[in-house]
Design a protein around this motif. Structure first.
Motif, PDB file in Angstrom:
ATOM      1  N   ILE A  89     -18.106 -34.205 -38.274  1.00  0.00           N
ATOM      2  CA  ILE A  89     -18.143 -34.925 -37.006  1.00  0.00           C
ATOM      3  C   ILE A  89     -17.127 -34.352 -36.022  1.00  0.00           C
ATOM      4  O   ILE A  89     -17.445 -34.077 -34.857  1.00  0.00           O
ATOM      5  N   VAL A  90     -15.892 -34.164 -36.472  1.00  0.00           N
ATOM      6  CA  VAL A  90     -14.848 -33.657 -35.580  1.00  0.00           C
ATOM      7  C   VAL A  90     -15.169 -32.235 -35.133  1.00  0.00           C
ATOM      8  O   VAL A  90     -14.987 -31.883 -33.962  1.00  0.00           O
ATOM      9  N   MET A  91     -15.656 -31.401 -36.049  1.00  0.00           N
ATOM     10  CA  MET A  91     -16.014 -30.033 -35.672  1.00  0.00           C
ATOM     11  C   MET A  91     -17.192 -30.027 -34.702  1.00  0.00           C
ATOM     12  O   MET A  91     -17.245 -29.223 -33.768  1.00  0.00           O
ATOM     13  N   SER A  92     -18.131 -30.928 -34.917  1.00  0.00           N
ATOM     14  CA  SER A  92     -19.267 -31.031 -33.999  1.00  0.00           C
ATOM     15  C   SER A  92     -18.789 -31.460 -32.625  1.00  0.00           C
ATOM     16  O   SER A  92     -19.274 -30.971 -31.596  1.00  0.00           O
ATOM     17  N   MET A  93     -17.832 -32.404 -32.616  1.00  0.00           N
ATOM     18  CA  MET A  93     -17.298 -32.871 -31.345  1.00  0.00           C
ATOM     19  C   MET A  93     -16.635 -31.728 -30.586  1.00  0.00           C
ATOM     20  O   MET A  93     -16.797 -31.590 -29.371  1.00  0.00           O
ATOM     21  N   THR A  94     -15.913 -30.868 -31.297  1.00  0.00           N
ATOM     22  CA  THR A  94     -15.250 -29.726 -30.667  1.00  0.00           C
ATOM     23  C   THR A  94     -16.276 -28.762 -30.082  1.00  0.00           C
ATOM     24  O   THR A  94     -16.146 -28.297 -28.947  1.00  0.00           O
ATOM     25  N   ILE A  95     -17.318 -28.480 -30.867  1.00  0.00           N
ATOM     26  CA  ILE A  95     -18.346 -27.536 -30.414  1.00  0.00           C
ATOM     27  C   ILE A  95     -19.152 -28.115 -29.252  1.00  0.00           C
ATOM     28  O   ILE A  95     -19.376 -27.465 -28.232  1.00  0.00           O
ATOM     29  N   PHE A  96     -19.559 -29.378 -29.374  1.00  0.00           N
ATOM     30  CA  PHE A  96     -20.410 -29.985 -28.358  1.00  0.00           C
ATOM     31  C   PHE A  96     -19.628 -30.424 -27.123  1.00  0.00           C
ATOM     32  O   PHE A  96     -20.234 -30.831 -26.135  1.00  0.00           O
ATOM     33  N   VAL A  98     -15.670 -18.897 -33.059  1.00  0.00           N
ATOM     34  CA  VAL A  98     -14.711 -19.243 -34.117  1.00  0.00           C
ATOM     35  C   VAL A  98     -14.996 -20.635 -34.654  1.00  0.00           C
ATOM     36  O   VAL A  98     -14.984 -20.867 -35.873  1.00  0.00           O
ATOM     37  N   HIS A  99     -15.284 -21.569 -33.768  1.00  0.00           N
ATOM     38  CA  HIS A  99     -15.550 -22.938 -34.214  1.00  0.00           C
ATOM     39  C   HIS A  99     -16.872 -23.043 -34.962  1.00  0.00           C
ATOM     40  O   HIS A  99     -17.008 -23.855 -35.880  1.00  0.00           O
ATOM     41  N   PHE A 100     -17.831 -22.250 -34.584  1.00  0.00           N
ATOM     42  CA  PHE A 100     -19.081 -22.223 -35.353  1.00  0.00           C
ATOM     43  C   PHE A 100     -18.817 -21.732 -36.775  1.00  0.00           C
ATOM     44  O   PHE A 100     -19.410 -22.227 -37.728  1.00  0.00           O
ATOM     45  N   VAL A 101     -17.926 -20.757 -36.899  1.00  0.00           N
ATOM     46  CA  VAL A 101     -17.565 -20.246 -38.234  1.00  0.00           C
ATOM     47  C   VAL A 101     -16.880 -21.334 -39.040  1.00  0.00           C
ATOM     48  O   VAL A 101     -17.217 -21.582 -40.208  1.00  0.00           O
ATOM     49  N   PHE A 102     -15.895 -22.008 -38.429  1.00  0.00           N
ATOM     50  CA  PHE A 102     -15.194 -23.084 -39.125  1.00  0.00           C
ATOM     51  C   PHE A 102     -16.158 -24.199 -39.500  1.00  0.00           C
ATOM     52  O   PHE A 102     -16.055 -24.804 -40.569  1.00  0.00           O
ATOM     53  N   PHE A 103     -17.094 -24.488 -38.608  1.00  0.00           N
ATOM     54  CA  PHE A 103     -18.085 -25.538 -38.872  1.00  0.00           C
ATOM     55  C   PHE A 103     -19.002 -25.143 -40.027  1.00  0.00           C
ATOM     56  O   PHE A 103     -19.271 -25.934 -40.929  1.00  0.00           O
ATOM     57  N   ALA A 104     -19.461 -23.880 -40.003  1.00  0.00           N
ATOM     58  CA  ALA A 104     -20.368 -23.412 -41.055  1.00  0.00           C
ATOM     59  C   ALA A 104     -19.671 -23.303 -42.404  1.00  0.00           C
ATOM     60  O   ALA A 104     -20.309 -23.421 -43.450  1.00  0.00           O
ATOM     61  N   SER A 105     -18.355 -23.096 -42.382  1.00  0.00           N
ATOM     62  CA  SER A 105     -17.626 -22.894 -43.642  1.00  0.00           C
ATOM     63  C   SER A 105     -17.755 -24.091 -44.571  1.00  0.00           C
ATOM     64  O   SER A 105     -17.797 -23.941 -45.791  1.00  0.00           O
TER      65      SER A 105
END
Length: 931
Positions: free
Chosen positions: A897-904, A11-18
């Protein structure tokens, strides 16, 4: 639970890619008809000089003696041609800058993400439209205009990439190579009939890419003697090339010369953001079709540059960087690049008013073609009753302006033609932006709906699985269980059908359908929602509002810290007073004082300059000495204890202390060697890479006891960090780690205060991968604070000494212990590891906090996920598609940055577990973990 984390990651990858689909889609369109001015051009050939990394002020200003560093170019400004400042756009990097110069459009991130050196997207360029183009220079720039071009009429001559060495004795050799090879080329042409006939054709371009200034600027700073002497070297080379052209072509007056730069450079030797030193580049033109110098008594520019440069009496004509492409196309009579959005600067042209009017008309038609294609593409994939055309530029409006412009040309009202064409171009560019962002609102609503649903579901999962609220499913839901899934299936089918008939890309299906199962999962937990509401109603209103305000304030401080780093200082100062607002001060005075001291010490770092700092090796040496003193203190303390791990830990720590000394030596000797221009010593390079490679292995040899293992991790990572440091930032991980050690002790004290009896010393608790699940407890309200502390410390680790949102916050000199030859990906990877080291230190400390507070990592991770997702949703609303390019880019980067932080966070958690729980033994078997 594993299924939840897997789905959550997806889900977070989708939000990040969006964000890339919504904001980073390519603006390019294809299928336009080429347009060129029907009148004879003033020039047969064009010579383009691009001095990579040259600032406008560095070229135009006078030296200490009042003399120009570029006397030949200065003479051109005052006696032969026109000049001004070319304004670049973010990102101020070499590839986007050259694309703007030569193709006339501003390359978007989607293209850069697909490739750097080669041409990842099809775009037209001046070189492609020319009859022949010859280019000399860097292998990083030249190939991207040759690949994808129609035919084989673009010839490149580049040097070996190994020449791009920031530690080289003389980077001006890169420019000398270009000038010498151009001379050799023309000398060889005299004896080669085929080549001789080609270079005597019309509509040809010669491109000289000069990288010496960029290399010297990175290595020595633009204020250095090396950079300034390089300007003189470039000036001499340009003078020789111009003289050679005049001799070769018999001074036929059919050559146009353009001298400019792709981007500037900051005082600290970097570029990529929107500082004026990066966005203001020189533009000097002379030769066929170019106006002669114009003396004026007053100028329209308010800046102080003109007086400083002593050029206030010579008319300055500024342009946007993309405007140079249509200028060059007009001068040699080739079609304007099809994807160009540049506006022809007619004031540079020395030609008839008819030629200027016709050229401007061609420019307007060429940009209007892009608008028409873009509109047609959008109209074809949108239902007729849903399509909303760009009202400011209707078909009738287009025809009216074109008809008026053509009529004015016949009536010789050329000034009106230029005015009408500029109006049409402005409307067409606005229309291009309108259709480019046509689906943005629709996609944004879909992503936000999914985001809110995901945060709601994660919150309900915490309440259901990790709290003491009543759990269960109500009878009403069970009775109507078939109705809820059927309703959501029907909604999904309707959405899919709607997207299908509009021929939407497959990614649209993902963004629009993802909220359906998420909200279905939320509504399935109706009983939990009911229990939550009942619980909140029984909770005192003042307490609930108070906790909500504190949580909201904390989130706002985190969000504001992305814009204003000093907000981290404010937060750390507030943290320093935390023990005095609770009973911790009375329970553990020494620990509380230590917490306050290190919080205030860490609070100083966000107040220090992010960029513009000068290398200070003495601070790196000081950080190394402090680390050694701390190591001696720890080793002495260990020796006083009697443990089966003493010998093992002592030799591991001894090896790490030796590695720290080696790192300090490598930093000092490398800095000295580069100052003497002797390059990077091979032995230093070997030691640096060996230190980096061993930094993740050596800690695994130490005992898994919390204190020893965390200290071993600190020593190993600090050795690498010292090698990547150039100044005060070397002290940052050391202070951060000290605060993390105190944090672990503080959390033990707060847990004891909460009534949980389990408490052991950190010198006896061991990290263990297979934790006893029976020790885990339910969540308390205090655990929200623990999760918030983690997010705050991660943000502090991110922005404490630099700001990744602006890549020029990081100094290339930080990687010189590892390599000096230009390698963007390797250098980027090293700088990324430098950024991650403080992250790893925080995550390892958090592993200890989870262990000592007997809290499930899953529950705390869910809390952190909700906090970071709330921030990400906040930043999603702050994303801009208006204002300056720096504002737009910064707003987008914050979300990324924030989405990357969530994923990583998942990756960092795994790395931290590996570093803390894995035990290696050189004897071939694991040591006993008993104390």
């Amino acid at each position: 639970m594993l299924l939840f984390f897997t789905l959550g990651l997806l889900v977070h990858f989708v939000f990040f890619a969006s964000i890339f689909d919504i904001y980073f889609t390519s603006p390019l369109v294809h299928g336009m008809t080429p347009h060129f001015t029907p009148l004879p051009p003033p020039a047969r050939r064009l010579v383009l000089f691009v001095a990579d990394g040259l600032r406008a002020d560095a070229l135009y200003e006078l030296d200490e003696s009042g003399n120009s560093r570029a006397p030949f170019i200065r003479k051109i400004i005052t006696h032969e041609g026109s000049w001004g400042v070319s304004h670049t756009r973010v990102p101020t990097e070499s590839r986007p800058g050259h694309v703007a110069l030569i193709a006339g459009f501003y390359e978007d991130v989607s293209a850069v993400a697909k490739g750097w050196k080669e041409n990842p997207v099809e775009f037209d360029s001046l070189f492609n439209e020319s009859k022949y183009t010859w280019s000399w220079g860097s292998p990083d720039i030249l190939p991207m205009f040759a690949k994808g071009a129609s035919g084989d009429h673009i010839y490149t001559h580049s040097y070996d990439a190994k020449r791009e060495d920031f530690g080289a004795h003389d980077a001006t050799k890169l420019d000398s190579w270009v000038f010498d090879n151009v001379k050799d080329f023309f000398h060889a042409a005299r004896n080669n009939q085929s080549l001789f006939s080609k270079i005597n054709e019309e509509k040809i371009v010669f491109f000289l890419h000069l990288l010496g200034l960029d290399t010297n600027g990175h290595a020595h700073r633009p204020s250095s003697r090396d950079y300034k002497d390089n300007i003189k070297k470039v000036d001499d080379g340009v003078k020789e090339i111009v003289s050679m052209f005049k001799q070769f072509y018999g001074n036929d007056g059919k050559t146009t010369f353009i001298f400019t730069s792709d981007h500037g450079m900051t005082d600290w030797g970097f570029h990529g953001a929107g500082h004026p030193s990066e966005t203001l580049t020189p533009l000097i033109t002379w030769g066929a079709g170019i106006k002669y110098p114009q003396k004026v008594s007053a100028q329209q520019f308010d800046d102080e540059f003109l007086k400083e440069w002593k050029l206030e009496n010579w008319k300055r004509q500024d342009v946007n960087q993309a405007d140079i492409a249509p200028l060059m196309a007009s001068l040699i009579g080739v079609p304007f690049p099809l994807n160009s959005v540049g506006i022809l600067p007619v004031d540079y042209l020395n030609n008839t008013d008819l030629f200027k009017a016709e050229s401007m008309f061609t420019n307007a038609v060429q940009i209007l073609e892009q608008f028409k294609v873009k509109m047609t593409q959008k109209k074809e994939v949108t239902l007729p009753f849903l399509f909303t055309p760009f009202k400011l530029l209707s078909d009738s409006k287009q025809l009216d302006i074109l008809r008026k412009a053509r009529s004015c040309i016949k009536q010789k009202k050329f000034d009106e033609v230029v005015s009408l064409c500029k109006e049409l171009i402005d409307l067409a560019l606005k229309g291009l932006s309108y259709y480019h962002t046509y689906d943005r609102f629709f996609l944004g609503i879909s992503v936000v709906t999914g985001f809110v649903g995901w945060i709601s579901y994660a919150s309900l999962l915490i309440i259901k699985s990790h709290s003491n609220l009543t759990r269960g499913v109500s009878i009403e839901i069970k009775k109507s269980s078939h109705l809820l899934p059927c309703s959501f299936v029907a909604i999904g089918v309707l959405i899919a059908f709607f997207l299908l008939i509009q021929a939407c890309p497959w990614t649209y299906y993902v963004y629009c359908l993802l909220p359906v199962p998420i909200w279905y999962a939320v509504l399935r937990e109706f009983q939990v929602i009911q229990d939550l509401v009942t619980s909140l109603l029984s909770f005192p209103l003042s307490h609930f509002v108070g906790h909500l305000l504190v949580f909201t304030l904390g989130i706002e401080v985190l969000v504001l810290s992305f814009f204003y780093r000093y907000m981290l200082t404010a937060g750390l100062i507030a943290f320093a007073g935390w023990p005095f607002l609770t009973q911790l001060w009375t329970q553990a005075k020494i620990t509380s004082l230590s917490w306050t001291f290190f919080s205030l010490l860490l609070a100083a770092f966000p107040l220090m300059p992010v960029v513009g700092r000068k290398p200070d090796i003495s601070l790196v040496m000081g950080a190394g000495l402090l680390l050694l003193l701390l190591s001696l203190f720890v080793v002495t303390s260990l020796m006083k204890r009697r443990s089966s791990f003493i010998k093992e830990d002592l030799w591991v720590h001894g090896l790490q202390m030796l590695n720290t000394v080696l790192s300090m030596y490598v930093v000092y000797s490398t800095h000295s060697s580069l100052l003497k221009k002797q390059g990077l010593p091979l032995i230093n390079q070997i030691v640096s890479w060996a230190t980096l490679a061993s930094s993740l292995v050596v800690p695994l040899l130490s005992s898994p006891v919390i204190f020893q293992r965390l200290f071993s991790i600190l020593l190993s990572l600090m050795s690498t960090y010292l090698l990547l440091s150039t100044g005060y930032e070397a002290l940052f991980p050391l202070v951060l780690s000290c605060l993390m050690f105190v944090w672990i002790y503080m959390e033990q004290e707060t847990l004891q205060h909460s009534g949980v009896s389990y408490k052991q010393k950190l010198t006896s608790i061991q990290f263990s991968y297979n934790a006893d699940i029976t020790q885990f407890r339910q969540l308390y309200l205090d655990d929200i604070r623990r999760a918030f502390f983690l997010v705050f410390f991660l943000v502090t680790a991110f922005f404490g000494t630099g700001n990744i949102a602006s890549i020029n916050s990081f100094d290339l000199a930080s990687v010189y212990c590892f390599l000096t030859v230009f390698s963007p990906f390797m250098m980027g990877a090293l700088m990324m590891w430098k950024i991650l080291i403080p992250f790893v230190l925080v995550m390892c400390a958090f592993e200890a906090v989870q262990l000592t507070t007997q809290l499930s990592s899953k529950s705390l991770f869910l809390l952190v996920l909700i906090i970071s997702d709330t921030m990400a949703l906040h930043f999603f609303f702050l994303v801009k598609d208006y204002g300056s390019w720096l504002d737009i880019g910064t707003s987008i980067s914050h979300y990324v940055i924030v989405m990357s932080m969530t994923i990583f966070l998942v990756f960092l958690n795994g790395l931290a577990q590996l570093l803390t729980t894995t035990k290696l033994s050189l004897r071939g078997k694991h040591k006993s973990h008993l104390i």
